[in-house]
Design an enzyme around this catalytic site. Structure first.
Site, PDB file in Angstrom:
ATOM      1  N   SER A 113      16.980  -2.345  -0.991  1.00  0.00           N
ATOM      2  CA  SER A 113      16.368  -3.392  -0.183  1.00  0.00           C
ATOM      3  C   SER A 113      16.232  -4.691  -0.968  1.00  0.00           C
ATOM      4  O   SER A 113      16.000  -4.689  -2.179  1.00  0.00           O
ATOM      5  CB  SER A 113      14.989  -2.937   0.293  1.00  0.00           C
ATOM      6  OG  SER A 113      14.278  -3.994   0.906  1.00  0.00           O
ATOM      7  N   TYR A 140      19.007 -10.119   4.068  1.00  0.00           N
ATOM      8  CA  TYR A 140      18.613 -10.906   5.234  1.00  0.00           C
ATOM      9  C   TYR A 140      19.329 -12.259   5.176  1.00  0.00           C
ATOM     10  O   TYR A 140      19.771 -12.694   4.107  1.00  0.00           O
ATOM     11  CB  TYR A 140      17.100 -11.162   5.238  1.00  0.00           C
ATOM     12  CG  TYR A 140      16.255  -9.955   5.536  1.00  0.00           C
ATOM     13  CD1 TYR A 140      16.037  -9.535   6.848  1.00  0.00           C
ATOM     14  CD2 TYR A 140      15.657  -9.231   4.504  1.00  0.00           C
ATOM     15  CE1 TYR A 140      15.246  -8.428   7.119  1.00  0.00           C
ATOM     16  CE2 TYR A 140      14.865  -8.122   4.766  1.00  0.00           C
ATOM     17  CZ  TYR A 140      14.665  -7.725   6.077  1.00  0.00           C
ATOM     18  OH  TYR A 140      13.894  -6.628   6.352  1.00  0.00           O
ATOM     19  N   THR A 166      20.851  -7.144   7.598  1.00  0.00           N
ATOM     20  CA  THR A 166      19.855  -6.838   8.624  1.00  0.00           C
ATOM     21  C   THR A 166      19.831  -7.979   9.631  1.00  0.00           C
ATOM     22  O   THR A 166      19.462  -9.100   9.304  1.00  0.00           O
ATOM     23  CB  THR A 166      18.469  -6.643   8.004  1.00  0.00           C
ATOM     24  OG1 THR A 166      18.528  -5.523   7.116  1.00  0.00           O
ATOM     25  CG2 THR A 166      17.425  -6.382   9.068  1.00  0.00           C
ATOM     26  N   LYS A 238      23.403  -4.296  10.304  1.00  0.00           N
ATOM     27  CA  LYS A 238      22.322  -3.328  10.512  1.00  0.00           C
ATOM     28  C   LYS A 238      21.364  -3.832  11.590  1.00  0.00           C
ATOM     29  O   LYS A 238      20.891  -4.964  11.525  1.00  0.00           O
ATOM     30  CB  LYS A 238      21.568  -3.123   9.198  1.00  0.00           C
ATOM     31  CG  LYS A 238      20.505  -2.032   9.224  1.00  0.00           C
ATOM     32  CD  LYS A 238      19.908  -1.852   7.841  1.00  0.00           C
ATOM     33  CE  LYS A 238      18.915  -0.711   7.790  1.00  0.00           C
ATOM     34  NZ  LYS A 238      17.706  -0.993   8.600  1.00  0.00           N
ATOM     35  N   HIS A 262      15.260  -0.589  13.268  1.00  0.00           N
ATOM     36  CA  HIS A 262      14.358  -0.915  12.151  1.00  0.00           C
ATOM     37  C   HIS A 262      13.200   0.080  12.073  1.00  0.00           C
ATOM     38  O   HIS A 262      12.052  -0.279  11.768  1.00  0.00           O
ATOM     39  CB  HIS A 262      13.821  -2.344  12.311  1.00  0.00           C
ATOM     40  CG  HIS A 262      13.638  -3.079  11.015  1.00  0.00           C
ATOM     41  ND1 HIS A 262      14.447  -4.115  10.632  1.00  0.00           N
ATOM     42  CD2 HIS A 262      12.740  -2.930  10.006  1.00  0.00           C
ATOM     43  CE1 HIS A 262      14.050  -4.586   9.462  1.00  0.00           C
ATOM     44  NE2 HIS A 262      13.015  -3.880   9.060  1.00  0.00           N
TER      45      HIS A 262
END
Length: 374
Positions: A113, A140, A166, A238, A262
């Site tokens: 992450s 992100y 994401t 994602k 999520h």
């Protein structure tokens, strides 16, 4: 002896959730375990699997059954990997380092992450010191493009093979527990990948910190070409839940999608991922890969997702619960439980390999009784 007795009682992911959650302080437990608004999507992610039934085939020679499969170009023990969940240092001091070592021991891939409490370099090193490993970097769309590019370059240099962009978070979902608890990253934890110190994180709530970092002006036409210009890593999107977005992923040359809501933490009332998996696989038409996460709590769930066409399943909370329960050994326990259950499902349905699992292996329970073929 007492510790050994306790470990023997961890027989399922539900057991691990109970044991791990008890070790977490309230704010951490609610952060990890809760979803958005009324928790509908969170709960349906798991309960939706119940409508799918397995169709056992008998008198099949499964003495040489193999769960191995190839994901991201590498052979892994079975079609399961660990999702890029952030803030693992809140579950255990070794956080992502422990998870990385567990994945290496159990021969599955790991996602890292952007909100990891250790750097990509440290996480990759921890795993590779244990055994061969493959990693992906979650990302992100950021207001600070220079920062985003630094993360990409660091991930690629460290050996990550893919970016998981994401795409479902222009803003965070409505998370009442975080607001009630005034949730902030605990003192002593940092986000090295987004270059945030513990002092900076303490000065903002999790929600406000995300808003200062994340860009809500993202688009297919801008993001994918921008990434392609800056990395040779594979690009997966994602957060996809519709055939329309799978078709856009194909149009813009993505390598794959992760069917995901999520973990029920974004838009409450969005569908369970298992219920939209088939339409996403159909839209992919074999041109791009389809992975899925959300609600996997036993090996039968993994089997059902593979039967519906997913190449691989990803888990987040079960690994967090394992981490909270017993660090690296707890994560290994979570993986062991799911592996054993998945292997038994394969054998009891007469499947000798992952490639033999298909829609013919499952059916859909109907209210009028007869099992519907898929």
């Amino acid at each position: 002896m007492a510790l050994l007795y306790i470990i023997k009682l961890i027989l399922s992911i539900d057991d691990l959730q109970d044991a791990g959650s008890k070790k977490l302080p309230t704010s951490a437990r609610e952060f990890f375990n809760s979803g958005a608004t009324a928790q509908q999507t969170l709960h349906e992610n798991s309960s939706a699997f119940d409508k799918y039934r397995m169709r056992p085939r008998v008198l099949k020679n499964v003495s040489q059954a193999s769960t191995r499969t190839t994901v991201l170009g590498k052979s892994i023990a079975f079609p399961l990997c660990i999702s890029p969940a952030g803030l693992q240092g809140m579950a255990h001091p070794e956080g992502e380092l422990a998870t990385s070592r567990a994945c290496a021991v159990k021969n599955i891939h790991m996602g890292i992450s952007s909100f990891a409490n250790y750097s990509v370099e440290e996480i990759v090193s921890a795993g590779l010191e244990t055994g061969p490993m493959t990693y992906v970097m979650q990302l992100y769309t950021m207001k600070d493009r220079a920062l985003q590019e630094r993360i990409i370059k660091r991930a690629e240099k460290a050996g990550c093979v893919a970016i998981f962009l994401t795409a479902d978070s222009p803003v965070l979902g409505v998370r009442y527990n975080e607001w009630r608890n005034d949730f902030r990253t605990p003192t002593g934890l940092e986000f090295p990948m987004i270059e945030r110190t513990t002092e900076q994180l303490q000065a903002q709530t999790h929600d406000s910190s995300f808003l200062t970092l994340n860009s809500d002006s993202h688009s297919w036409a801008e993001e994918i070409p921008w990434l392609r210009e800056r990395t040779k890593m594979q690009i997966y999107i994602k957060g996809v839940l519709t055939a329309e977005d799978v078709l856009l992923a194909r149009e813009y040359g993505c390598d794959g999608v992760i069917v995901s809501n999520h973990g029920g933490r974004q838009l409450d009332g969005s569908p369970a991922t298992i219920d939209v998996l088939a339409e996403c696989v159909e839209a992919a038409a074999g041109k791009i890969k389809v992975h899925v996460d959300g609600g996997f709590r036993n090996g039968a769930d993994i089997f059902k997702a593979i039967a519906l066409g997913a190449e691989c399943c990803w888990i987040g909370r079960p690994a967090i619960w394992g981490l909270a329960y017993d660090g690296q050994k707890g994560v290994e326990k979570a993986i062991e439980i799911l592996y054993d259950e998945f292997r038994r499902c394969m054998m009891l349905t007469g499947c000798k390999s992952v490639s033999e699992i298909s829609k013919a292996s499952i059916g859909l329970a109907r209210v009028d009784g007869p099992l519907a073929r898929l």
